[in-house]
Design a protein around this motif. Structure first.
Motif: not given
Length: 255
Positions: A55-60, A37-43, A62-71
């Motif tokens: 961010e810390e969880l994604a560093r720990q 699996w890959e876990l996509i966290l969208v803040d 590699g299957r975790i991806v962090l995205l952030e909403q724009e604007a």
């Protein structure tokens, strides 16, 4: 059709002020018996420590991806849609940051999806309290759900769905920017001719904080009525017909 042909499941989690749950959520996914699996966290521009924790969880892992909403903050629908666009797996699941999956949820549901040769599946679930402790009230699901049947019941819960992206286009999964965006999304998929297959096994706990919007009956009634009239473009008579059946089933589901 979309999808990269692998067996990987992309899990999309919208994150807004979820610092209290994120650690538990990620550990729960890591405990899944299915590990591809890959876990996509969208803040969604959280005001708490959610982004830092993510961010810390994604560093720990590699299957975790962090995205952030724009604007700025845009809401859960936009967050999920951003995650859908980024998803690289053959399969797609949604998970809300405060809900709970049983450890074999993904494994059992993927096997079920393959058995049915389906594009869209969902499972039974249990209402939980503020601490995600099951209350014993389990929502059972039908074997199949078509568009017309779905209009009279909101039995599909967001954290229970699983899609095969080789059988359904991502564009059809994008959620509209309205209240009850998840229900609207299920309807648009089913309206396109797909059938949803229900795995009638409780694999998810739906955490219900006392002050959650979903617990406000007046809000729920208004939202479903607006979906009939504005999203589905139904007449008043059609809306009343489906609304009465929906209200009856919604009441049964909560008693």
């Amino acid at each position: 059709m979309e999808g990269n042909g692998t067996e990987k499941i992309s899990i999309v989690v919208p994150v807004y002020n979820a610092a209290a749950y994120l650690g538990e959520t990620v550990e729960m996914v890591k405990r899944q018996t299915l590990t591809d699996w890959e876990l996509i966290l969208v803040d969604d521009h959280s005001a708490d420590e959610s982004y830092r924790i993510s961010e810390e969880l994604a560093r720990q892992d590699g299957r975790i991806v962090l995205l952030e909403q724009e604007a700025g903050q845009k809401g859960a629908a936009h967050a999920r849609n951003l995650g859908i666009r980024r998803a690289a797996g053959r399969y797609l699941a949604f998970l809300d940051a405060d809900d709970i999956w049983k450890a074999d949820k993904l494994e059992k549901q993927l096997a079920f999806l393959k058995e049915k040769d389906a594009a869209f599946s969902f499972t039974a679930y249990e209402f939980g309290d503020e601490d995600a402790v099951g209350t014993g009230k389990i929502v059972r699901v039908p074997e199949t759900l078509t568009y017309k049947k779905a209009l009279s019941r909101t039995v599909i819960f967001t954290s229970t769905v699983l899609f095969d992206l080789t059988k359904i286009k991502k564009e059809l999964l994008y959620m509209p920017d309205i209240k009850s965006e998840d229900t609207a999304a299920w309807w648009q998929i089913l309206r396109a001719g797909y059938t949803a297959y229900g795995l009638n096994e409780n694999l998810v706990i739906y955490r219900r904080p006392k002050k959650s919007l979903s617990s406000n009956k007046a809000v729920a009634l208004s939202r479903i009525w607006n979906l009939y009239r504005k999203q589905e473009k139904m007449s008043v008579l059609q809306s009343v017909w489906y609304f009465c059946f929906w209200a009856f089933r919604a009441t049964l589901r909560r008693i």
